[in-house]
Design an enzyme around this catalytic site. Structure first.
Site, PDB file in Angstrom:
ATOM      1  N   GLY A  13       0.792  -1.232   0.000  1.00 39.29           N
ATOM      2  CA  GLY A  13       0.000   0.000   0.000  1.00 39.29           C
ATOM      3  C   GLY A  13       0.816   1.268   0.000  1.00 39.29           C
ATOM      4  N   THR A  64       2.191   2.803  -2.488  1.00 39.25           N
ATOM      5  CA  THR A  64       1.847   3.683  -3.612  1.00 39.25           C
ATOM      6  C   THR A  64       0.592   4.481  -3.304  1.00 39.25           C
ATOM      7  OG1 THR A  64       2.909   2.243  -5.241  1.00 39.25           O
ATOM      8  CG2 THR A  64       1.222   3.745  -6.055  1.00 39.25           C
ATOM      9  N   VAL A  65      -0.402   3.829  -2.713  1.00 36.17           N
ATOM     10  CA  VAL A  65      -1.620   4.551  -2.305  1.00 36.17           C
ATOM     11  C   VAL A  65      -1.277   5.580  -1.234  1.00 36.17           C
ATOM     12  CG1 VAL A  65      -3.888   4.321  -1.211  1.00 36.17           C
ATOM     13  CG2 VAL A  65      -3.149   2.658  -2.939  1.00 36.17           C
ATOM     14  N   LYS A  86       8.922   8.341  -8.974  1.00 41.03           N
ATOM     15  CA  LYS A  86       9.287   6.931  -8.775  1.00 41.03           C
ATOM     16  C   LYS A  86      10.524   6.695  -9.620  1.00 41.03           C
ATOM     17  CE  LYS A  86       8.143   2.408  -7.939  1.00 41.03           C
ATOM     18  NZ  LYS A  86       7.547   1.777  -6.774  1.00 41.03           N
ATOM     19  N   GLY A  94      10.150   4.521  -3.187  1.00 39.00           N
ATOM     20  CA  GLY A  94      11.123   3.492  -3.510  1.00 39.00           C
ATOM     21  C   GLY A  94      10.487   2.305  -4.195  1.00 39.00           C
TER      22      GLY A  94
END
Length: 206
Positions: free
Chosen positions: A14, A16-17, A32, A97
């Site tokens: 999670g 990225t969210v 990113k 990351g």
């Protein structure tokens, strides 16, 4: 420029969210550096959709959904660590990351090595499920051993109050709050859920 790094205890937890919510909350730009896996929406595309904020192109876009070093080798690409210097932007920059801290970028370099060079505050995103105490404390020990400034730990999942308290106390780190799993993942739903995250504490580290 103020930079904050989002890393995780593992892949698919999670972060990225969380990065999307943080990018929107800070009015930041998202980056990113290395994307592994292009068959589905990339993390940059997901963050752009959820945050409605700008993002920078990846330094490396690799087709295979695997550890960056393996994806790069499969395509005959050599990841040049020098290309992973954070770019200059107006306002805050959120860097996400790839995988966990120990994900290899090359046969010689872990993502942790690059994070240590950046010298920016790090947010560790952790699951609340079974095993998170071990994974979180190991990740915090790795960050601290490299002298990385840790802004705190942000949790994703169902409430596990004892795990959160144990990680914060034994890891000597701030609990930045918990982001619940969202059945309806929209920009508005994420913004509402992100009110549970201590954005003010994160701003203090920038």
């Amino acid at each position: 420029m103020s930079t904050v790094i989002v890393t995780g205890t593992d892949t698919g937890i999670g972060k990225t969210v969380f990065s999307a919510g943080l990018t929107r909350a800070l009015g930041a730009t998202y980056w990113k550096p290395v994307q592994s896996g292009l068959d589905e929406a990339t993390d940059s595309e997901t963050v752009a959709c959820l945050s409605r904020r700008p993002f920078l192109p990846e330094a490396y876009r690799l087709q295979m959904p695997a550890s960056p070093h393996l994806s790069a080798e499969a395509e005959g690409v050599e990841i040049d660590i020098a290309r992973l210097t954070p770019p200059l932007v107006e306002g805050p920059l959120v860097i996400e990351g790839a995988g966990g801290l120990m994900a290899p970028l090359t046969r010689q370099h872990l993502f942790l090595d690059v994070i240590a060079e950046w010298k920016a505050p790090v947010i560790l995103v952790a699951r609340t499920s079974l095993g998170t105490i071990n994974h979180s404390l190991l990740s915090l020990a790795a960050l601290q051993s490299m002298g990385c400034p840790v802004a705190g730990v942000a949790f994703v999942g169902e409430e596990m109050a004892d795990s959160r308290r144990t990680i914060a106390e034994m890891g000597s780190v701030r609990d930045l709050g918990r982001l619940p799993l969202l059945a309806d993942l929209t920009p508005d739903a994420l913004t509402a859920a992100f009110e549970a995250i201590d954005v003010a504490a994160i701003r203090e580290t920038l």
